[in-house]
Design a protein around this motif. Sequence first.
Motif, mmCIF file in Angstrom:
data_model
loop_
_atom_site.group_PDB
_atom_site.id
_atom_site.type_symbol
_atom_site.label_atom_id
_atom_site.label_comp_id
_atom_site.label_asym_id
_atom_site.label_seq_id
_atom_site.Cartn_x
_atom_site.Cartn_y
_atom_site.Cartn_z
ATOM 1 N N ARG A 156 0.819 -1.209 0.000
ATOM 2 C CA ARG A 156 0.000 0.000 0.000
ATOM 3 C C ARG A 156 0.857 1.265 0.000
ATOM 4 O O ARG A 156 0.542 2.246 -0.682
ATOM 5 C CB ARG A 156 -0.943 0.014 1.202
ATOM 6 N N VAL A 157 1.931 1.277 0.758
ATOM 7 C CA VAL A 157 2.796 2.465 0.835
ATOM 8 C C VAL A 157 3.372 2.784 -0.535
ATOM 9 O O VAL A 157 3.369 3.935 -0.984
ATOM 10 C CB VAL A 157 3.910 2.260 1.870
ATOM 11 N N GLU A 158 3.873 1.754 -1.219
ATOM 12 C CA GLU A 158 4.446 1.971 -2.553
ATOM 13 C C GLU A 158 3.375 2.430 -3.543
ATOM 14 O O GLU A 158 3.627 3.312 -4.378
ATOM 15 C CB GLU A 158 5.102 0.680 -3.053
ATOM 16 N N ALA A 159 2.192 1.849 -3.444
ATOM 17 C CA ALA A 159 1.109 2.236 -4.357
ATOM 18 C C ALA A 159 0.719 3.687 -4.141
ATOM 19 O O ALA A 159 0.547 4.447 -5.111
ATOM 20 C CB ALA A 159 -0.099 1.317 -4.145
ATOM 21 N N GLU A 160 0.583 4.098 -2.897
ATOM 22 C CA GLU A 160 0.186 5.481 -2.622
ATOM 23 C C GLU A 160 1.289 6.456 -3.036
ATOM 24 O O GLU A 160 0.989 7.574 -3.465
ATOM 25 C CB GLU A 160 -0.177 5.639 -1.156
ATOM 26 N N ALA A 161 2.536 6.051 -2.927
ATOM 27 C CA ALA A 161 3.630 6.907 -3.396
ATOM 28 C C ALA A 161 3.517 7.126 -4.904
ATOM 29 O O ALA A 161 3.715 8.252 -5.399
ATOM 30 C CB ALA A 161 4.976 6.288 -3.039
ATOM 31 N N GLN A 162 3.174 6.076 -5.655
ATOM 32 C CA GLN A 162 2.979 6.224 -7.101
ATOM 33 C C GLN A 162 1.790 7.147 -7.393
ATOM 34 O O GLN A 162 1.854 7.983 -8.309
ATOM 35 C CB GLN A 162 2.723 4.858 -7.736
ATOM 36 N N GLN A 163 0.711 6.971 -6.640
ATOM 37 C CA GLN A 163 -0.473 7.798 -6.854
ATOM 38 C C GLN A 163 -0.180 9.273 -6.583
ATOM 39 O O GLN A 163 -0.562 10.153 -7.371
ATOM 40 C CB GLN A 163 -1.603 7.301 -5.952
ATOM 41 N N LEU A 164 0.517 9.553 -5.490
ATOM 42 C CA LEU A 164 0.853 10.935 -5.155
ATOM 43 C C LEU A 164 1.758 11.547 -6.219
ATOM 44 O O LEU A 164 1.603 12.722 -6.581
ATOM 45 C CB LEU A 164 1.534 10.994 -3.791
ATOM 46 N N LYS A 165 2.684 10.778 -6.729
ATOM 47 C CA LYS A 165 3.576 11.285 -7.772
ATOM 48 C C LYS A 165 2.788 11.639 -9.034
ATOM 49 O O LYS A 165 3.037 12.671 -9.679
ATOM 50 C CB LYS A 165 4.655 10.252 -8.096
ATOM 51 N N LEU A 166 1.813 10.809 -9.383
ATOM 52 C CA LEU A 166 0.990 11.105 -10.553
ATOM 53 C C LEU A 166 0.154 12.368 -10.343
ATOM 54 O O LEU A 166 0.011 13.186 -11.258
ATOM 55 C CB LEU A 166 0.075 9.919 -10.862
ATOM 56 N N LEU A 167 -0.393 12.541 -9.146
ATOM 57 C CA LEU A 167 -1.174 13.747 -8.870
ATOM 58 C C LEU A 167 -0.313 14.999 -9.024
ATOM 59 O O LEU A 167 -0.778 16.027 -9.520
ATOM 60 C CB LEU A 167 -1.764 13.686 -7.465
ATOM 61 N N GLN A 168 0.930 14.890 -8.585
ATOM 62 C CA GLN A 168 1.845 16.027 -8.720
ATOM 63 C C GLN A 168 2.222 16.242 -10.186
ATOM 64 O O GLN A 168 2.249 17.382 -10.678
ATOM 65 C CB GLN A 168 3.087 15.793 -7.870
ATOM 66 N N THR A 169 2.522 15.171 -10.900
ATOM 67 C CA THR A 169 2.925 15.265 -12.304
ATOM 68 C C THR A 169 1.830 15.896 -13.158
ATOM 69 O O THR A 169 2.096 16.722 -14.035
ATOM 70 C CB THR A 169 3.273 13.871 -12.851
ATOM 71 N N TYR A 170 0.575 15.530 -12.884
ATOM 72 C CA TYR A 170 -0.551 16.028 -13.678
ATOM 73 C C TYR A 170 -1.159 17.304 -13.096
ATOM 74 O O TYR A 170 -2.154 17.795 -13.605
ATOM 75 C CB TYR A 170 -1.629 14.946 -13.793
ATOM 76 N N ASN A 171 -0.554 17.808 -12.028
ATOM 77 C CA ASN A 171 -1.020 19.059 -11.408
ATOM 78 C C ASN A 171 -2.507 18.992 -11.064
ATOM 79 O O ASN A 171 -3.302 19.872 -11.420
ATOM 80 C CB ASN A 171 -0.738 20.243 -12.336
ATOM 81 N N ILE A 172 -2.883 17.951 -10.342
ATOM 82 C CA ILE A 172 -4.284 17.676 -10.037
ATOM 83 C C ILE A 172 -4.762 18.548 -8.875
ATOM 84 O O ILE A 172 -4.092 18.673 -7.853
ATOM 85 C CB ILE A 172 -4.482 16.186 -9.711
ATOM 86 N N ASP A 173 -5.961 19.123 -9.031
ATOM 87 C CA ASP A 173 -6.585 19.920 -7.974
ATOM 88 C C ASP A 173 -7.542 19.108 -7.111
ATOM 89 O O ASP A 173 -7.682 19.375 -5.915
ATOM 90 C CB ASP A 173 -7.378 21.087 -8.595
ATOM 91 N N LEU A 174 -8.228 18.140 -7.718
ATOM 92 C CA LEU A 174 -9.270 17.401 -7.013
ATOM 93 C C LEU A 174 -9.268 15.951 -7.470
ATOM 94 O O LEU A 174 -9.220 15.668 -8.662
ATOM 95 C CB LEU A 174 -10.648 18.022 -7.307
ATOM 96 N N VAL A 175 -9.331 15.044 -6.492
ATOM 97 C CA VAL A 175 -9.474 13.617 -6.774
ATOM 98 C C VAL A 175 -10.924 13.220 -6.518
ATOM 99 O O VAL A 175 -11.511 13.599 -5.505
ATOM 100 C CB VAL A 175 -8.534 12.770 -5.883
ATOM 101 N N ILE A 176 -11.499 12.456 -7.438
ATOM 102 C CA ILE A 176 -12.854 11.957 -7.285
ATOM 103 C C ILE A 176 -12.797 10.434 -7.204
ATOM 104 O O ILE A 176 -12.352 9.772 -8.155
ATOM 105 C CB ILE A 176 -13.747 12.386 -8.457
#
Length: 291
Positions: A156-176
């Motif tokens: 889970r830790v590794e998966a969430e690290a990947q998810q957070l990196k993608l949110l930063q890369t795509y400059n995401i404002d809101l997750v649904i």
Amino acid sequence: MVGPTAILLVCCPDQRGLVAKIAHFIYSHNGNIIHADHHTDGVADLFLTRIEWEVAGFALGRSHIAEAFETYAQEQGLFPRPEEVRWHLDFSDRVSRLAIWVSRQDHCLLDLIWRQRAGELRADIPLIISNHDQNRAIAEQFKIDFHTIPVNPDHRVEAEAQQLKLLQTYNIDLVILAKYMQILSPDFLGQFSQIINIHHSFLPAFAGANPYQRAYVRGVKIIGATAHYVTQNLDQGPIIEQDVVRVSHRDDVTDLVRKGKDLERMVLARAVRLHLHNRVLVYGNRTVVFA
């Protein structure tokens, strides 16, 4: 037709004259207020407001409004206890960037994409994340980047690290969380907190897993759907939108799921639209929705 507007949301301890003083700030800079909504929570002794005014003709440039309002508030003693004040400034023509997270079900995902493409949601959807691969074809059809990140307790830790990196890369404002069906860790929420979830029950009833099956066993006469902000407490975040539909003894679990899916689509879409239009003020674990 009104052009772009500035939107000010304020939550602060209540006192006399707040409406007049905030309105005077806008008036003193040649602003034309087009919407003003106020609410006082007498139990919490809080004042909450949403004020919207035209950008055209306003004497301050967009990049200077927040600083000028902060200075004005200090000079006027607008907020005697600044540590208890939350305020936010936004503009109606700002386009938010959304990431939709899904598991296997596609009904909320498709509904959000259709509404965004039809112009109902003022946002871009550059990213879809899933713990399964079933919905990749939908992403490819609409030319949205799709990332599959399997989630299990051991990684889970590794998966969430990947998810957070993608949110930063795509400059995401809101997750649904459009039927994502996974629990996010406190560490993740500490780094990204702008998240809306759709839960398939009328919360606080039937929180957690399998609410339709539990509702059927209980013999309920209505079922519901709830869109809420995600917090560390499962299905207990501030509620944005809810709705219900009647069911009867003739309905089995399949019927409840079918009827519930229609509700989930509508409730989630309404909640996302309210958020994007800066109509939701969160205080404590409650919301005021200036619909």
